[in-house]
Scaffold this motif. Structure first.
Motif, PDB file in Angstrom:
ATOM      1  N   VAL A 126       0.875  -1.070  -0.075  1.00  0.00           N
ATOM      2  CA  VAL A 126      -0.029   0.126  -0.067  1.00  0.00           C
ATOM      3  C   VAL A 126       0.837   1.229   0.117  1.00  0.00           C
ATOM      4  O   VAL A 126       1.674   1.434   0.795  1.00  0.00           O
TER       5      VAL A 126
ATOM      6  N   LEU B 213       1.877   4.138   3.105  1.00  0.00           N
ATOM      7  CA  LEU B 213       0.904   3.482   4.401  1.00  0.00           C
ATOM      8  C   LEU B 213       1.405   4.339   5.678  1.00  0.00           C
ATOM      9  O   LEU B 213       0.664   4.732   6.608  1.00  0.00           O
TER      10      LEU B 213
ATOM     11  N   PRO C  87      -7.845   9.380   4.389  1.00  0.00           N
ATOM     12  CA  PRO C  87      -8.570   8.584   3.877  1.00  0.00           C
ATOM     13  C   PRO C  87     -10.247   9.156   3.678  1.00  0.00           C
ATOM     14  O   PRO C  87     -10.856   8.838   2.467  1.00  0.00           O
TER      15      PRO C  87
ATOM     16  N   SER D 161      -7.703  -3.456   1.941  1.00  0.00           N
ATOM     17  CA  SER D 161      -7.225  -2.746   0.620  1.00  0.00           C
ATOM     18  C   SER D 161      -7.141  -3.748  -0.556  1.00  0.00           C
ATOM     19  O   SER D 161      -7.253  -5.000  -0.246  1.00  0.00           O
TER      20      SER D 161
ATOM     21  N   GLU E 184      -4.298  -6.211  -0.456  1.00  0.00           N
ATOM     22  CA  GLU E 184      -4.469  -7.244   0.613  1.00  0.00           C
ATOM     23  C   GLU E 184      -5.297  -8.553  -0.300  1.00  0.00           C
ATOM     24  O   GLU E 184      -5.035  -9.630  -0.341  1.00  0.00           O
TER      25      GLU E 184
ATOM     26  N   ALA F  42      -5.467  -2.267  -6.946  1.00  0.00           N
ATOM     27  CA  ALA F  42      -4.462  -1.639  -6.022  1.00  0.00           C
ATOM     28  C   ALA F  42      -3.614  -0.608  -6.804  1.00  0.00           C
ATOM     29  O   ALA F  42      -3.286   0.411  -6.295  1.00  0.00           O
TER      30      ALA F  42
ATOM     31  N   ALA G  19      -5.282   2.569  -7.375  1.00  0.00           N
ATOM     32  CA  ALA G  19      -5.311   3.400  -6.062  1.00  0.00           C
ATOM     33  C   ALA G  19      -3.972   3.848  -5.692  1.00  0.00           C
ATOM     34  O   ALA G  19      -3.902   4.907  -5.121  1.00  0.00           O
ATOM     35  N   ASP G  20      -2.861   3.260  -5.903  1.00  0.00           N
ATOM     36  CA  ASP G  20      -1.544   3.826  -5.744  1.00  0.00           C
ATOM     37  C   ASP G  20      -1.185   4.962  -6.530  1.00  0.00           C
ATOM     38  O   ASP G  20      -0.692   5.936  -5.965  1.00  0.00           O
TER      39      ASP G  20
END
Length: 735
Positions: A73, A76, A108, A365, A368, A389, A392-393
């Motif tokens: 992530v 993080l 968030p 996430s 995960e 993912a 999102a990154d």
């Protein structure tokens, strides 16, 4: 979350050194890297330092890197850090979000309104926040377990340590030294940290025998006797956590035998079957798990689950957190439990995690979900989650993390899967944004050279045209030249009014310009302009490439009108304006209007600074040649001001520091006559060679994390359609 403060034994000297470095009583800040083996006492030492800092009036905030699930992530630990600062100093966060919206991607609750941000924007926002918080009180930031840090977080740590602060911001980074090996991702980064001036390194050594005996004496509720204490001291080898576990194990009746893993597992074995089920389930997920997710995973009713959790807490295996969550008391407990699982147990637990996360995405996430799905053999879900993912990154300024996820997806997809085409394009885009141009090109070439049986002509044309654009940014030799790539792409592109055809045409036009086939480029430009008008696509990219064709014919009046039209059509903060100002400056210089040339260079450099892309190729060129132009005019102070470097370049991906390079002009160029230099810069180049060679000059791109100096995605999926590129943009040929 800050660890609880415990009594320190045998660490007085280490504590005094940290207090002295940070200047708790006379705040001066600085950077400190703390290393040591697992269980050596890094967290306990920094918990004490944090408590002392708070008593002295400091603001203290922690961020934790997390193994397994957390390492995928982006940013993080900084998400945790910024969220904590929002609680401690909400006014500071609001102030920075108002001026640097990229900070919102680390909050968030505000990500939906933040929009995508570049690594440079996120880095600038975090640095600004820490500076603003420090204006109210001295600030201590602790970033724990950097050996688990994701690539974007490692780069941001490097930037903060390198750039430093003008105020009393203290930054402490910890890592496990026994976890590192030659190929560990942090290994190369540590070499960079060791060379940063002003960053101190504190390595926690094993405690002496006297300190270990004191720990053993206070760890157990019974007097263990001199012989037992001596044996525990010998086996602990100066590790306080190991000493505590050995003492606790001995008190519970276990023999003093085996290594640390055996001792830790003995603690888990003493639990009841339901408690062991809870602990094993937690271990597969990482060190921490939310209550809601745990409820979905274990086959226990509410009363049984509460009893199992209470037992594990009482036995000092796990701890409770808030919001409702549970964490292993030490990461070594989670690692030991995971290592003891049978293969079948692992697969079943991973499958349970994947099912729960897929059913309710709010429980974890996408990274995960991808990890658990892949571990359980569900590669279809793993690929879908990895791509999610990655996106999102990218949204939070973590292109290096995104690249990892896209490459994971490519590793899980069969060679013949049509989806590999799209994922290859996405992975190449992420690599480009992360500053890894070579990887970006290699990903495209791999798919071009190994196409699936169902690869469509349109997709292949996109791959070829995109690869040709990227090849302009790096000197790589392939059997197929960039012009050959776009020529093949033109033959494959769909006919009629199609966005993919426009993309391929624009890329081919750029290659024709690069190879000085100006009549062919002009003809294709007219065709592309007509197609763009029919599609309702902005013409700025095509017109930017065409400006070189106009310049070649020495029609500077037409070129000036062309440039003025481009600037009028572009938004005030469009990064493409940096390149256009650069082109206007070279035009004025050819006319001998040095003052106007300098004004245009300054406009481009000022806009680049405003957009935080100072080290992008045309931004760097504007600053460099602007300084040389000021020298030509006789403005010595102006030349020094423009050429003086006060802001160091950002670290590159993987921690390598890189210094931006311009074209091959420097002191030698400054010593040449204005007329000779004017000829060299006539086409926008800055080569020190003859006038005839100036058209082949290309700015060298900088490798930077935090400030993206590369061209953005050049596929039809983005507003940019050529490698002339918006943003931190492009490294097109100076001709």
């Amino acid at each position: 979350m800050t660890p609880p403060v415990r009594e320190l034994v045998g660490r007085d000297a280490d504590l005094a050194r940290l207090v002295e470095i940070l200047g708790l009583d006379a705040p001066r800040g600085g950077g400190v890297v703390v290393s040591g083996d697992a269980g050596i006492g890094k967290s306990s030492l920094l918990a004490r330092v944090s408590a002392d800092a708070e008593e002295a009036g400091w603001t203290v905030a922690w961020g934790h890197c997390v193994g397994q699930s957390g390492s995928g992530v982006a940013h993080l630990p900084f998400t945790e850090l910024v969220s904590r600062l929002e609680v401690l100093d909400p006014e500071a966060v609001e102030q920075v979000v108002a001026t640097r919206p990229a900070l919102a991607v680390l909050l968030p609750g505000r990500r939906d309104t933040a929009g995508a941000s570049s690594p440079g924007q996120v880095a600038e926002a975090v640095h600004a926040l820490l500076t603003v918080v420090d204006e109210r009180s001295p600030l201590l930031v602790v970033l724990e377990d950097a050996h688990w840090a994701d690539p974007s977080s490692r780069d941001l740590m490097t930037l903060l340590l390198t750039r430093g602060f003008s105020s009393a911001v203290a930054l402490v980074v910890t890592y496990r030294s026994d976890d590192l090996h030659r190929r560990h991702p942090l290994h190369e980064t540590l070499a960079v940290w060791a060379r940063i001036a002003g960053v101190e390194h504190v390595d926690l050594k094993p405690l002496d025998d006297a300190a270990i005996r004191d720990i053993v004496a206070t760890a157990g509720s019974l007097d263990l006797g001199a012989r037992t204490t001596q044996e525990i001291t010998r086996r602990a080898e100066g590790n306080p956590f190991f000493a505590e576990e050995l003492a606790a194990s001995t008190v519970s009746g276990q023999p003093i035998s085996g290594g640390l893993s055996r001792v830790l597992w003995a603690r888990v074995e003493q639990l009841s079957a339901p408690a062991q089920e809870v602990v094993r389930t937690m271990a597969v997920g990482g060190r921490t798990i939310s209550h809601d997710l745990l409820v979905r995973l274990v086959d226990l009713d509410e009363a049984e689950l509460e009893a199992a959790i209470a037992e594990a807490v009482e036995r000092h295996v796990i701890e409770t957190r808030w919001p409702p969550a549970y964490a292993f008391r030490h990461a070594l407990l989670a690692e030991t439990t995971t290592a003891d699982l049978l293969p079948g147990q692992r697969i079943r637990l991973h499958r349970a995690y994947a099912g729960a996360l897929a059913a309710d995405p709010g429980l974890g996430s996408p990274a995960e979900l991808a990890r658990h799905a892949a571990a359980s053999g569900d590669l279809v879900t793993a690929v879908r989650a990895a791509r999610e993912a990655a996106r999102a990154d990218l949204a939070v300024g973590g292109p290096a993390n995104a690249l990892q996820h896209f490459e994971d997806a490519l590793g899980w997809l069969p060679e013949e899967a049509p989806e590999r085409d799209e994922v290859s394009l996405e992975a190449s885009d992420a690599a480009l944004t992360a500053g890894d141009i070579v990887r970006s090109v290699q990903l495209l070439r791999d798919r071009i050279e190994h196409p699936g049986p169902d690869q469509s002509p349109t997709v292949r044309a996109r791959l070829l045209a995109t690869c040709a654009n990227r090849c302009r940014l790096v000197d790589l030799a392939f059997a197929q030249s960039p012009l050959d790539m776009t020529t093949e792409a033109m033959a494959l592109a769909p006919q009629g009014d199609d966005a993919d055809r426009l993309f391929v045409m624009t890329a081919h036009m750029q290659q024709l310009v690069d190879t000085r086939q100006y009549p062919e480029a002009a003809a294709l430009g007219e065709e592309a302009t007509g197609l763009a008008e029919r599609l309702g696509t902005p013409l700025t990219e095509i017109r930017t490439v065409m400006s070189r064709v106009i310049e070649v014919h020495d029609d500077l009046d037409a070129l000036e009108r062309h440039i003025e039209g481009l600037l009028a059509d572009l938004g005030d903060r469009d990064p493409l304006r940096v390149r256009i100002h650069h082109q206007a400056a070279t035009m004025h210089h050819r006319r001998g209007h040095l003052e106007q040339s300098l004004e245009s260079y300054d406009r481009g450099a000022a806009l680049a600074a405003e957009l935080h892309i100072d080290w992008a190729p045309f931004a760097l060129e504007s600053r460099l040649i602007g300084g040389l132009t000021a020298y030509e005019i006789g403005d010595w102070d102006g030349a020094v001001r423009r050429l003086h470097v006060t802001d160091p370049p950002c670290p590159s991906r993987g921690g390598r520091s890189s210094t931006p390079r311009s074209c091959r002009c420097g002191p030698r160029a400054a010593r040449t006559s204005p007329r000779a230099r004017s000829r060299r810069c006539a086409s926008g180049g800055t080569s020190t060679g003859s006038a005839s060679s100036s058209s082949s000059c290309r700015p060298s791109s900088t490798t930077a994390t935090g400030v993206n100096s590369r061209a953005p995605s050049t596929s039809p999926r983005t507003p940019s359609t050529t490698s002339s590129a918006r943003g931190a943009g492009s490294t097109p040929s100076c001709d």
